[in-house]
Structures are given as C-alpha cells and as structure tokens.
Design an enzyme around this catalytic site. Structure first.
Site, mmCIF file in Angstrom:
data_model
loop_
_atom_site.group_PDB
_atom_site.id
_atom_site.type_symbol
_atom_site.label_atom_id
_atom_site.label_comp_id
_atom_site.label_asym_id
_atom_site.label_seq_id
_atom_site.Cartn_x
_atom_site.Cartn_y
_atom_site.Cartn_z
ATOM 1 N N GLU A 94 0.937 -1.147 -0.163
ATOM 2 C CA GLU A 94 0.041 -0.075 0.041
ATOM 3 C C GLU A 94 0.955 1.066 -0.028
ATOM 4 O OE1 GLU A 94 -2.312 1.787 -0.549
ATOM 5 O OE2 GLU A 94 -4.055 1.258 0.779
ATOM 6 N N ASP A 120 -4.012 5.629 6.266
ATOM 7 C CA ASP A 120 -4.795 6.829 6.851
ATOM 8 C C ASP A 120 -5.869 6.357 8.136
ATOM 9 O OD1 ASP A 120 -5.451 9.718 7.053
ATOM 10 O OD2 ASP A 120 -6.855 9.495 5.358
ATOM 11 N N ASP A 155 -1.540 10.781 -4.898
ATOM 12 C CA ASP A 155 -2.181 11.914 -5.664
ATOM 13 C C ASP A 155 -3.224 13.025 -4.839
ATOM 14 O OD1 ASP A 155 -4.155 9.782 -5.227
ATOM 15 O OD2 ASP A 155 -5.305 11.210 -6.637
HETATM 16 P P1 IMP Z 1 -7.712 4.866 4.676
HETATM 17 O O1 IMP Z 1 -8.589 4.032 4.142
HETATM 18 O O2 IMP Z 1 -8.279 5.982 5.352
HETATM 19 O O3 IMP Z 1 -6.546 4.205 5.401
HETATM 20 O O4 IMP Z 1 -7.048 5.387 3.304
HETATM 21 C C1 IMP Z 1 -6.232 4.992 2.735
HETATM 22 C C2 IMP Z 1 -5.993 5.524 1.311
HETATM 23 O O5 IMP Z 1 -6.416 7.156 1.226
HETATM 24 C C3 IMP Z 1 -4.704 5.364 0.754
HETATM 25 O O6 IMP Z 1 -4.643 4.116 0.045
HETATM 26 C C4 IMP Z 1 -4.696 6.448 -0.300
HETATM 27 O O7 IMP Z 1 -5.322 6.280 -1.467
HETATM 28 C C5 IMP Z 1 -5.604 7.689 0.324
HETATM 29 N N1 IMP Z 1 -4.806 8.512 1.000
HETATM 30 C C6 IMP Z 1 -4.823 8.754 2.437
HETATM 31 N N2 IMP Z 1 -4.080 9.687 2.818
HETATM 32 C C7 IMP Z 1 -3.490 10.302 1.835
HETATM 33 C C8 IMP Z 1 -2.508 11.489 1.429
HETATM 34 O O8 IMP Z 1 -1.854 11.887 2.572
HETATM 35 N N3 IMP Z 1 -2.142 11.426 0.157
HETATM 36 C C9 IMP Z 1 -2.778 10.710 -0.867
HETATM 37 N N4 IMP Z 1 -3.313 9.805 -0.713
HETATM 38 C C10 IMP Z 1 -3.871 9.556 0.438
HETATM 39 MG MG MG Z 2 -4.322 3.953 -1.895
#
Ligand code: IMP
Ligand code: MG
Length: 182
Positions: free
Chosen positions: A101, A105, A161
C-alpha cells in the site's frame, strides 16, 4: 529546486525514500528466503511507483499482482466505504502474500483488504505500507513493513495523488492546506 505552486514543503526526498525502500526489501528478502510462492499485491493506483521500486530490489523469487480499490464519496481526500474495482489475476490460495500500500490513513482500506484477501486462504498474509498517519487511525491494522510515519497532512508524489495529480513527483511532499481543506 522549483516546487509546484500547490506544494507546501518536501517531507521525504528521493534519496531518503530510496534508502528506506532498500531496507524494506532487505527485511522481506530475509523473511521470505525459504518460503517460496511469494506474491506482492500492489494496491492501485497509489502504490504503483513504490511497488515498482520494491519489486526490483527484492532478490527472493516472487511474482507481482495488483488490486484496485475505490472509496465511495471520495474524489479528492478522505476515504469512505471501500469497494473492489479490479481483482488480482492470481489465485492466492496457498501463496505467501504481501499487500503493498502507499499509505495507511484511517486504516479502513487496509482492514478491508486484509479481510478480503484472508478469505482466499493464502499460506500467509502480511502488509507493507510506505507511509502511515498514526494520528488519523480509526481502526487498528497491523503494518508488518512500514516505511515512514508522517503527521496528519495530505501528501503527494511518489505515486500519491490529490485528485489524480502530482503522482510523478520524485519526492513526497505536503500539499498546501488551502488546496485540500476548501
Ligand atoms: P484509509 O482507508 O483512510 O487508510 O485511506 C487509505 C487511502 O486513502 C490510501 O490508500 C490513499 O489512496 C488515500 N490517502 C490517504 N491519505 C493520503 C494522502 O495524504 N495522500 C494521498 N492519498 C492518501
Ligand atoms: Mg491507496
């Protein structure tokens, strides 16, 4: 160095990223030396550059595959409900799987992936992420191989991105808050 206008500052330069990717590859090499049947599953699109560098630094035999996910309600920043939009080509049953990955986040995406891939009965399942924002975590997920922890800011570059832009910057940079908080 001339930075794009939307960039606040560079968090991780090219050399720091490359050093860390080399270290991560060495950990994986050591742990899978005798495992056999290793497959890296990269998460599109964000992980494509990290994946390309990581796979070329591994010396242990392995194959690569990809999976694509999308979140509802998310064109730019925060994630919602996760949806599988492209599956792997390889059957993962009995294989040693490492999910690759770009960034963790809230943790929802990785949690979804772990649940989805574990159901295919791989021989083992581990996770590798270049970046993590621990302050943003909503669900507890294990990252077995982690590149860097970063603060709660939106980052772009090295595959990551903002609204599909800035993926090809060679460094990882913080976006100006005004760009993503409006
Ligand atoms: P999560 O499900 O909240 O952990 O989000 C994960 C996904 O959100 C990652 O795989 C990224 O595609 C996107 N993402 C989260 N934070 C960022 C960031 O700071 N920059 C770019 N993409 C992000
Ligand atoms: Mg991602």
């Amino acid at each position: 160095m001339q930075l794009p206008q939307a960039i606040e500052r560079v968090l991780l330069d090219e050399a720091a990223i490359q050093r860390r990717v080399t270290e991560l590859a060495a950990y994986i090499d050591a742990e899978y030396a005798d495992a056999g049947q290793l497959v890296l599953v990269g998460v599109l699109k964000g992980a494509f550059i990290f994946m390309a560098d990581l796979t070329r630094r591994l010396t242990v035999p392995h194959t690569v595959d990809f999976i694509a996910l999308s979140s509802y309600n998310k064109s730019t920043t925060r994630s919602g409900e996760v949806r599988l939009i492209m599956d792997t080509r390889t059957a993962l049953v009995q294989r040693h799987v490492v999910v690759v990955e770009d960034i963790v986040d809230s943790g929802h995406t990785l949690e979804y992936l772990i649940r989805n891939l574990a159901a295919r009965q791989p021989a083992s399942l581990r996770t590798c992420a270049l970046l993590s924002k621990p302050d943003r975590r909503e669900v507890d997920v294990a990252i077995d191989y982690l590149g860097f922890e970063i603060p709660d800011v939106w980052v772009v570059g090295y595959g990551l991105d903002y609204a599909d832009r800035y993926r090809t910057l060679p460094y990882i940079a913080e976006l100006k808050r005004a760009v993503y908080s409006s």
